[in-house]
Design an enzyme around this catalytic site. Sequence first.
Site, PDB file in Angstrom:
ATOM      1  N   SER A 117       0.829  -1.207   0.000  1.00 15.25           N
ATOM      2  CA  SER A 117       0.000   0.000   0.000  1.00 15.25           C
ATOM      3  C   SER A 117       0.862   1.254   0.000  1.00 15.25           C
ATOM      4  O   SER A 117       1.978   1.254   0.537  1.00 15.25           O
ATOM      5  CB  SER A 117      -0.888   0.029   1.245  1.00 15.25           C
ATOM      6  OG  SER A 117      -2.009  -0.798   1.102  1.00 15.25           O
ATOM      7  N   PRO A 118       0.343   2.343  -0.575  1.00 15.25           N
ATOM      8  CA  PRO A 118       1.051   3.624  -0.458  1.00 15.25           C
ATOM      9  C   PRO A 118       1.186   4.028   1.003  1.00 15.25           C
ATOM     10  O   PRO A 118       0.219   3.970   1.765  1.00 15.25           O
ATOM     11  CB  PRO A 118       0.131   4.598  -1.210  1.00 15.25           C
ATOM     12  CG  PRO A 118      -0.694   3.734  -2.108  1.00 15.25           C
ATOM     13  CD  PRO A 118      -0.887   2.450  -1.375  1.00 15.25           C
ATOM     14  N   CYS A 171       2.893   7.197   3.148  1.00 15.98           N
ATOM     15  CA  CYS A 171       3.599   8.471   3.116  1.00 15.98           C
ATOM     16  C   CYS A 171       4.831   8.421   4.012  1.00 15.98           C
ATOM     17  O   CYS A 171       4.781   7.941   5.142  1.00 15.98           O
ATOM     18  CB  CYS A 171       2.675   9.595   3.562  1.00 15.98           C
ATOM     19  SG  CYS A 171       1.418  10.006   2.339  1.00 15.98           S
ATOM     20  N   ALA A 220       1.617   8.685  -1.756  1.00 11.14           N
ATOM     21  CA  ALA A 220       0.898   9.689  -2.532  1.00 11.14           C
ATOM     22  C   ALA A 220       1.876  10.682  -3.146  1.00 11.14           C
ATOM     23  O   ALA A 220       2.658  11.317  -2.440  1.00 11.14           O
ATOM     24  CB  ALA A 220      -0.099  10.422  -1.637  1.00 11.14           C
ATOM     25  N   GLN A 230       0.955   6.281  -6.788  1.00 10.74           N
ATOM     26  CA  GLN A 230      -0.337   6.843  -6.420  1.00 10.74           C
ATOM     27  C   GLN A 230      -0.329   8.341  -6.718  1.00 10.74           C
ATOM     28  O   GLN A 230       0.490   9.080  -6.168  1.00 10.74           O
ATOM     29  CB  GLN A 230      -0.634   6.608  -4.935  1.00 10.74           C
ATOM     30  CG  GLN A 230      -2.039   7.048  -4.543  1.00 10.74           C
ATOM     31  CD  GLN A 230      -2.297   6.919  -3.051  1.00 10.74           C
ATOM     32  OE1 GLN A 230      -1.676   7.621  -2.253  1.00 10.74           O
ATOM     33  NE2 GLN A 230      -3.213   6.049  -2.670  1.00 10.74           N
ATOM     34  N   TYR A 287      -9.015  13.044   1.073  1.00 15.55           N
ATOM     35  CA  TYR A 287      -8.298  13.961   0.198  1.00 15.55           C
ATOM     36  C   TYR A 287      -9.212  14.417  -0.940  1.00 15.55           C
ATOM     37  O   TYR A 287     -10.398  14.088  -0.955  1.00 15.55           O
ATOM     38  CB  TYR A 287      -6.994  13.319  -0.268  1.00 15.55           C
ATOM     39  CG  TYR A 287      -6.091  12.978   0.903  1.00 15.55           C
ATOM     40  CD1 TYR A 287      -5.696  13.963   1.812  1.00 15.55           C
ATOM     41  CD2 TYR A 287      -5.688  11.671   1.151  1.00 15.55           C
ATOM     42  CE1 TYR A 287      -4.910  13.663   2.917  1.00 15.55           C
ATOM     43  CE2 TYR A 287      -4.898  11.364   2.257  1.00 15.55           C
ATOM     44  CZ  TYR A 287      -4.508  12.355   3.136  1.00 15.55           C
ATOM     45  OH  TYR A 287      -3.741  12.065   4.232  1.00 15.55           O
ATOM     46  N   ARG A 290      -8.045   3.976  -5.570  1.00 13.59           N
ATOM     47  CA  ARG A 290      -8.270   3.723  -4.144  1.00 13.59           C
ATOM     48  C   ARG A 290      -9.436   4.574  -3.678  1.00 13.59           C
ATOM     49  O   ARG A 290      -9.463   5.792  -3.921  1.00 13.59           O
ATOM     50  CB  ARG A 290      -7.031   4.030  -3.317  1.00 13.59           C
ATOM     51  CG  ARG A 290      -7.281   4.040  -1.808  1.00 13.59           C
ATOM     52  CD  ARG A 290      -6.026   4.019  -0.968  1.00 13.59           C
ATOM     53  NE  ARG A 290      -5.609   2.627  -0.723  1.00 13.59           N
ATOM     54  CZ  ARG A 290      -4.771   2.267   0.238  1.00 13.59           C
ATOM     55  NH1 ARG A 290      -4.242   3.178   1.047  1.00 13.59           N
ATOM     56  NH2 ARG A 290      -4.436   1.002   0.403  1.00 13.59           N
ATOM     57  N   LEU A 305      -5.355  -4.083   8.503  1.00 21.37           N
ATOM     58  CA  LEU A 305      -5.023  -5.045   9.553  1.00 21.37           C
ATOM     59  C   LEU A 305      -4.965  -6.471   9.014  1.00 21.37           C
ATOM     60  O   LEU A 305      -5.489  -7.403   9.622  1.00 21.37           O
ATOM     61  CB  LEU A 305      -6.000  -4.930  10.726  1.00 21.37           C
ATOM     62  CG  LEU A 305      -5.925  -3.634  11.531  1.00 21.37           C
ATOM     63  CD1 LEU A 305      -6.879  -3.670  12.720  1.00 21.37           C
ATOM     64  CD2 LEU A 305      -4.505  -3.347  12.006  1.00 21.37           C
ATOM     65  N   ARG A 312       1.500  -1.430   7.369  1.00 24.54           N
ATOM     66  CA  ARG A 312       2.326  -1.437   8.582  1.00 24.54           C
ATOM     67  C   ARG A 312       3.057  -2.766   8.783  1.00 24.54           C
ATOM     68  O   ARG A 312       4.192  -2.783   9.263  1.00 24.54           O
ATOM     69  CB  ARG A 312       1.467  -1.104   9.806  1.00 24.54           C
ATOM     70  CG  ARG A 312       1.062   0.363   9.870  1.00 24.54           C
ATOM     71  CD  ARG A 312       0.168   0.627  11.078  1.00 24.54           C
ATOM     72  NE  ARG A 312      -0.126   2.035  11.237  1.00 24.54           N
ATOM     73  CZ  ARG A 312      -1.115   2.685  10.607  1.00 24.54           C
ATOM     74  NH1 ARG A 312      -1.887   2.031   9.749  1.00 24.54           N
ATOM     75  NH2 ARG A 312      -1.320   3.970  10.803  1.00 24.54           N
TER      76      ARG A 312
END
Length: 357
Positions: A22-23, A25, A57, A99, A183, A231, A302, A325
């Site tokens: 996943s993107p 930041c 992003a 992204q 966003y 997304r 998760l 994560r």
Amino acid sequence: MSALFSPLTLRSLTLRNRVGVSPMCQYSSDNGFATDWHLVHLGAFATGGAGLVITEAAAVTPEGRISPQDLGIWDDAHIPMLRRITDFCRAQGTVMGIQLAHAGRKASTRRPWEQPGGAVAVAEGGWDNVMAPSAVPFAPNYPSPHELSLEGIAHVIASFRAAARRAFEAGFQIIELHAAHGYLLHEFLSPIANTRTDHYGGSFENRIRLTLEVTDAVRAVWPDELPLIVRISATDWAEGGWNVEESVQLATQLHARGVDLLDCSSGGLAAHQQITIGPGYQVPFARRIRAESKLPTAAVGLITDATQAEQIVADGSADMVFLARELLRNPRWPLLAAHALGASITWPPQYERARPR
């Protein structure tokens, strides 16, 4: 045969497995430029066996950054370092995605580890031309945005289009459009943030208009043989906000416009959101949207265990899983997950002697 470690073909690309990064930041850029941090950060996932690695992003305009330290792709000068990163990662066998994003009313804010959080003053490197569908701030300590004019909306669309061209020159193979987490594109989707009365606000058809126009603009310049994904936040987790039923309808329209996969996240739009969190808590969104729209989906949220990820793909809840994560904790997660599932996966020869036996 492991479902998670089976290949997935999207247009002309075949991913070596269904594990995506996943993107995430990093807030480690200088005026939008990628750095050696990004090379090492993203390169670790490529050597770790992921099928798809997506950058954080990348802002399509300077004022579209979340923080002054965000990655950017609004200038041709950003291309060479991004190309260095894609060259390395693709050489490891992974597919590289970027992204494309605009932060909208959540722009010009501090990095997560800087306290107090909220808006960055102009004197400290922030900017006062924060834009949104309506002049409604995200939270009291966030910038007060200006309502985008029709001319401003046209500039946003053109900026996404130009960024897509740069992404191709930089060697990316997949574009993900960021219409989630509160966003800009998500702000237009949600009636909580979008109180406009013109043809970009009010009805469902009006609120999805900008996301569809950006999709069309990017698809028009992005090579036909390369995939485009989006997304979304499947729900705002807030009364009166964007919901999963609307997400299904949007997915159906995106599918018809040449989108190849929907990355199904949630939340981030409303400061008063009420989220019920637990392992795989967003998987039902991916399952329902996939079943009802027929658009392939990726599940996120998760997902930490190999057996858990395998089940999500095997039972048809999603076509891919995206991890975040857990990969920060262990960039080699795909290599070890494949071993746990008894699947065959190629290790980098430099690491082969560490393969579990």
